[in-house]
Write a protein that holds these residues in place. Structure first.
Motif, mmCIF file in Angstrom:
data_model
loop_
_atom_site.group_PDB
_atom_site.id
_atom_site.type_symbol
_atom_site.label_atom_id
_atom_site.label_comp_id
_atom_site.label_asym_id
_atom_site.label_seq_id
_atom_site.Cartn_x
_atom_site.Cartn_y
_atom_site.Cartn_z
ATOM 1 N N LEU A 191 12.596 1.167 8.926
ATOM 2 C CA LEU A 191 12.638 0.871 7.456
ATOM 3 C C LEU A 191 12.372 2.388 6.922
ATOM 4 C CD1 LEU A 191 10.476 -2.268 6.842
ATOM 5 C CD2 LEU A 191 12.987 -1.980 7.482
ATOM 6 N N TRP A 192 13.085 2.462 5.431
ATOM 7 C CA TRP A 192 13.011 3.426 4.923
ATOM 8 C C TRP A 192 12.075 3.360 3.552
ATOM 9 C CZ3 TRP A 192 14.807 8.204 6.550
ATOM 10 C CH2 TRP A 192 15.566 8.075 7.651
ATOM 11 N N SER A 193 11.356 4.393 3.332
ATOM 12 C CA SER A 193 10.545 4.153 2.129
ATOM 13 C C SER A 193 11.118 4.639 0.908
ATOM 14 C CB SER A 193 9.419 5.407 2.138
ATOM 15 O OG SER A 193 9.952 6.797 2.219
ATOM 16 N N SER A 194 10.664 4.026 -0.274
ATOM 17 C CA SER A 194 11.475 3.846 -1.554
ATOM 18 C C SER A 194 12.004 5.277 -1.977
ATOM 19 C CB SER A 194 10.834 3.411 -2.607
ATOM 20 O OG SER A 194 9.592 3.847 -3.038
ATOM 21 N N GLY A 195 11.019 6.455 -1.792
ATOM 22 C CA GLY A 195 11.270 7.807 -2.132
ATOM 23 C C GLY A 195 10.632 8.156 -3.530
ATOM 24 N N THR A 196 9.925 7.290 -3.949
ATOM 25 C CA THR A 196 9.012 7.387 -5.245
ATOM 26 C C THR A 196 8.004 8.516 -5.060
ATOM 27 O OG1 THR A 196 7.507 5.709 -4.675
ATOM 28 C CG2 THR A 196 9.455 5.131 -6.146
ATOM 29 N N THR A 197 7.581 8.930 -3.796
ATOM 30 C CA THR A 197 6.651 9.954 -3.739
ATOM 31 C C THR A 197 7.238 10.896 -2.826
ATOM 32 O OG1 THR A 197 5.673 9.014 -1.776
ATOM 33 C CG2 THR A 197 4.699 8.292 -3.914
ATOM 34 N N GLY A 198 8.498 11.383 -2.969
ATOM 35 C CA GLY A 198 9.253 12.232 -2.162
ATOM 36 C C GLY A 198 10.302 11.761 -1.714
ATOM 37 N N LEU A 199 10.996 12.579 -0.595
ATOM 38 C CA LEU A 199 12.167 12.115 -0.009
ATOM 39 C C LEU A 199 11.820 10.897 0.824
ATOM 40 C CD1 LEU A 199 13.341 15.565 1.269
ATOM 41 C CD2 LEU A 199 14.452 14.089 -0.567
ATOM 42 N N SER B 252 17.865 -3.813 1.334
ATOM 43 C CA SER B 252 17.313 -2.753 1.281
ATOM 44 C C SER B 252 15.874 -2.759 0.979
ATOM 45 C CB SER B 252 18.004 -1.810 0.246
ATOM 46 O OG SER B 252 17.996 -2.466 -1.056
ATOM 47 N N TRP B 253 15.205 -4.161 0.655
ATOM 48 C CA TRP B 253 13.859 -4.064 0.275
ATOM 49 C C TRP B 253 13.330 -4.813 1.730
ATOM 50 C CZ3 TRP B 253 11.584 -7.789 -3.765
ATOM 51 C CH2 TRP B 253 10.070 -7.293 -4.121
ATOM 52 N N MET B 254 11.806 -4.284 1.968
ATOM 53 C CA MET B 254 11.326 -4.621 3.097
ATOM 54 C C MET B 254 11.080 -6.127 3.081
ATOM 55 S SD MET B 254 7.590 -5.068 1.961
ATOM 56 C CE MET B 254 7.395 -6.167 3.411
ATOM 57 N N GLY C 190 1.088 -5.167 -0.315
ATOM 58 C CA GLY C 190 1.423 -4.480 1.085
ATOM 59 C C GLY C 190 2.315 -3.416 1.222
ATOM 60 N N GLY C 191 3.340 -3.415 1.723
ATOM 61 C CA GLY C 191 4.441 -2.071 1.500
ATOM 62 C C GLY C 191 5.371 -2.024 2.929
ATOM 63 N N THR C 192 6.066 -1.160 2.630
ATOM 64 C CA THR C 192 7.136 -0.842 3.848
ATOM 65 C C THR C 192 6.513 -0.169 4.952
ATOM 66 O OG1 THR C 192 8.788 -0.309 1.994
ATOM 67 C CG2 THR C 192 9.421 0.488 3.845
ATOM 68 N N ASP C 193 5.386 0.364 4.658
ATOM 69 C CA ASP C 193 4.824 1.116 5.858
ATOM 70 C C ASP C 193 4.420 0.241 7.083
ATOM 71 O OD1 ASP C 193 3.160 0.087 4.087
ATOM 72 O OD2 ASP C 193 1.531 1.885 4.272
ATOM 73 N N ILE C 194 3.819 -1.012 6.480
ATOM 74 C CA ILE C 194 3.589 -1.948 7.584
ATOM 75 C C ILE C 194 4.584 -3.206 7.391
ATOM 76 C CG2 ILE C 194 1.150 -1.513 7.687
ATOM 77 C CD1 ILE C 194 0.813 -3.825 5.656
ATOM 78 N N CYS C 195 5.339 -3.313 6.409
ATOM 79 C CA CYS C 195 6.565 -4.425 6.459
ATOM 80 C C CYS C 195 5.891 -5.903 6.429
ATOM 81 C CB CYS C 195 7.399 -4.327 7.618
ATOM 82 S SG CYS C 195 8.824 -5.755 7.002
ATOM 83 N N SER C 196 4.670 -5.860 5.611
ATOM 84 C CA SER C 196 3.848 -6.967 5.664
ATOM 85 C C SER C 196 3.149 -6.879 4.250
ATOM 86 C CB SER C 196 2.970 -7.037 6.755
ATOM 87 O OG SER C 196 2.190 -8.111 6.583
ATOM 88 N N GLY C 197 2.207 -8.004 3.899
ATOM 89 C CA GLY C 197 1.630 -7.973 2.819
ATOM 90 C C GLY C 197 0.589 -8.943 3.108
ATOM 91 N N ARG C 198 -0.749 -8.783 2.231
ATOM 92 C CA ARG C 198 -1.661 -9.696 2.373
ATOM 93 C C ARG C 198 -1.808 -10.614 1.291
ATOM 94 N NH1 ARG C 198 -6.583 -11.066 0.455
ATOM 95 N NH2 ARG C 198 -8.239 -11.762 1.618
ATOM 96 N N PRO C 199 -1.369 -12.064 1.285
ATOM 97 C CA PRO C 199 -1.360 -12.857 0.303
ATOM 98 C C PRO C 199 -2.617 -13.157 -0.046
ATOM 99 C CG PRO C 199 0.150 -13.646 2.311
ATOM 100 C CD PRO C 199 -0.780 -12.328 2.587
ATOM 101 N N SER C 200 -2.819 -13.458 -1.324
ATOM 102 C CA SER C 200 -4.158 -13.682 -2.030
ATOM 103 C C SER C 200 -4.159 -15.262 -2.495
ATOM 104 C CB SER C 200 -4.445 -12.799 -3.397
ATOM 105 O OG SER C 200 -5.532 -13.369 -3.997
ATOM 106 N N SER C 201 -5.265 -15.861 -2.210
ATOM 107 C CA SER C 201 -5.130 -17.390 -2.576
ATOM 108 C C SER C 201 -6.074 -17.454 -3.847
ATOM 109 C CB SER C 201 -5.687 -18.163 -1.410
ATOM 110 O OG SER C 201 -7.135 -17.538 -0.971
#
Length: 247
Positions: free
Chosen positions: A45-53, A91-93, A194-205
């Motif tokens: 997966l590719w990061s969005s580029g908001t913090t660099g290339l 294109s989104w994780m 979460g994010g692209t780096d782990i391709c996951s997220g922590r759902p909040s209940s």
């Protein structure tokens, strides 16, 4: 016979769900399974580029499979009888996060179109037509619904909807209240981080009432850690999480 979401003929206002004659959408032949090592990559997966290339992020077969089994099964409570729809592009994780629903036996709903067509309730119309029980959207979509004073539950049949997953950015307290009121009091709204780096997220209940107070607990969860021997067999699988909040 295969169900597809097709545009209505000219003169009709809405998109309709139709059954199309023809071969089934799936193969009845069981897939061939072969043992594979855990370490080789499953995808990049590719990061969005908001913090660099943009940066390529390699995710291994073993790590990402276990992570998505955990995040969706334990976090989002995804079930085999769910119809799971996340409005996203490839294109989104989140696309990978949705496709992973197949590992839980759920049916995924794919939609190629605008979330605001034919009006601001576009996503909820797809949910109504497909009887989706789990729907994922970006925070901006819920915020736009609040600004438009939309009332999806009053205008559409969302009785099958059980859970809404929200991500992409933070959700204002007023939008939490709007979602609870306008999507139905029994709908479980989960804000996943979460994010692209782990391709996951922590759902909040957490409930809307809890989230709207400054003292709400913030929880962070690390992804599952896998340790394998040289042969690729898992010998350690653990999850690290920590919570903290103000009183």
């Amino acid at each position: 016979m295969c169900g597809r979401l097709r545009p209505s003929p000219a003169g009709r206002p809405a998109t309709t769900w139709r059954s199309t004659p023809g071969p089934p959408c799936w193969s009845r032949t069981p897939p061939g399974l072969r043992r594979r090592p855990l370490r080789p990559p499953l995808w990049i997966l590719w990061s969005s580029g908001t913090t660099g290339l943009p940066k390529g992020i390699v995710q291994s077969r073993g790590g990402i499979v276990v992570e998505l089994l955990k995040a969706l099964g334990l976090g989002a409570a995804l079930r085999a009888d769910d119809r799971y729809f996340f409005h996203t592009s490839t294109s989104w994780m989140v696309w990978n996060f949705m496709v992973a629903g197949l590992m839980h036996g759920s049916t995924i709903v794919l939609y190629d179109g605008s979330p605001t067509h034919p009006d601001g309730n576009g996503v909820w119309r797809v949910a109504e037509l497909t009887r989706a029980s789990v729907v994922g959207v970006g925070a901006a979509y819920l915020i736009s619904g609040e600004k438009a004073d939309a009332h999806p539950a009053a205008q559409l049949d969302l009785s099958a909807l059980r859970t809404v997953l929200q991500t992409g950015s933070s959700l204002p307290p007023s939008t939490w209240r709007w979602a609870q009121d306008r999507l139905g009091p029994d709908v479980w709204l989960q804000s996943i981080c979460g994010g692209t780096d782990i391709c996951s997220g922590r759902p909040s209940s957490a409930s809307a009432a809890l989230r709207t107070h400054a003292a709400a607990t913030r929880a962070f969860s690390a992804c599952t850690l896998l340790q394998s021997d040289c042969g690729g067999c898992v010998i350690v699988a653990s999850t690290i999480s920590r919570s903290f909040g103000a009183k």
